[in-house]
Design a protein around this motif. Structure first.
Motif, PDB file in Angstrom:
ATOM      1  N   UNK A  40      69.373  17.869  27.582  1.00 42.15           N
ATOM      2  CA  UNK A  40      70.743  18.265  27.229  1.00 42.15           C
ATOM      3  C   UNK A  40      70.990  18.002  25.736  1.00 42.15           C
ATOM      4  N   UNK A  41      70.557  16.862  25.249  1.00 39.73           N
ATOM      5  CA  UNK A  41      70.751  16.535  23.831  1.00 39.73           C
ATOM      6  C   UNK A  41      69.967  17.524  22.974  1.00 39.73           C
ATOM      7  N   UNK A  42      68.739  17.834  23.352  1.00 40.80           N
ATOM      8  CA  UNK A  42      67.936  18.766  22.566  1.00 40.80           C
ATOM      9  C   UNK A  42      68.549  20.172  22.597  1.00 40.80           C
ATOM     10  N   UNK A  43      69.079  20.584  23.731  1.00 36.09           N
ATOM     11  CA  UNK A  43      69.707  21.906  23.836  1.00 36.09           C
ATOM     12  C   UNK A  43      70.986  21.975  23.001  1.00 36.09           C
ATOM     13  N   UNK A  44      71.731  20.884  22.969  1.00 33.00           N
ATOM     14  CA  UNK A  44      72.971  20.887  22.181  1.00 33.00           C
ATOM     15  C   UNK A  44      72.686  20.845  20.679  1.00 33.00           C
ATOM     16  N   UNK A  45      71.513  20.359  20.286  1.00 34.57           N
ATOM     17  CA  UNK A  45      71.123  20.325  18.890  1.00 34.57           C
ATOM     18  C   UNK A  45      70.509  21.653  18.432  1.00 34.57           C
ATOM     19  N   UNK A  46      70.265  22.548  19.378  1.00 34.79           N
ATOM     20  CA  UNK A  46      69.720  23.839  19.046  1.00 34.79           C
ATOM     21  C   UNK A  46      68.201  23.913  19.075  1.00 34.79           C
ATOM     22  N   UNK A  47      67.547  22.976  19.694  1.00 33.69           N
ATOM     23  CA  UNK A  47      66.082  22.999  19.757  1.00 33.69           C
ATOM     24  C   UNK A  47      65.600  23.872  20.845  1.00 33.69           C
TER      25      UNK A  47
END
Length: 127
Positions: free
Chosen positions: A120-127
């Motif tokens: 979730x954190x990686x998806x919210x950062x745009x990765x």
């Protein structure tokens, strides 16, 4: 019949031809499963976190292995004391393996939660 009812704490078992063979087989299977479980517990202990579940697995497997030997002794000697020792060792080993299994489940769930949070954190950062 009254004589049997008056003896509390005793169980009378009729030993036929098949029982010693069955006890010997149970003992052999317990020893094989004990060795395999010790190996799997050792593999779990390769990581520090996995050791939390691996150590109870190893100790429980040792108890089950010893219990298998006591079942083998019971089949050879037809000793009530060996049977009592076998059942007590099996109960102790199974309890420790249950504890290890519950710890393993909790650790697995925590791992899945951490992976989901990272995703979730990686998806919210745009990765």
């Amino acid at each position: 019949m009254n004589e049997i009812l008056e003896k509390k704490g005793e169980i009378i078992i009729a030993v036929d031809e098949a029982l010693p063979k069955q006890l010997k087989f149970i003992g052999l299977v317990q020893q094989i499963m004990g060795v395999l479980t010790i190996i799997s517990g050792a593999i779990m202990c390769l990581t520090i976190i996995g050791a939390a579940a691996g150590v109870p697995y190893i100790i429980g497997a040792l108890n089950i292995f010893k219990s298998g030997g006591a079942f083998g002794d019971t089949s050879r000697n037809e000793s009530g004391e060996s049977l009592r020792e076998a059942i007590a060792g099996l109960a102790k080993g199974m309890k420790l393996m249950l504890i290890g299994f519950v710890i393993w489940i909790v650790l697995y769930i925590l791992l899945m939660v951490v992976i989901m949070i990272i995703t979730v954190v990686a998806a919210s950062q745009g990765y």
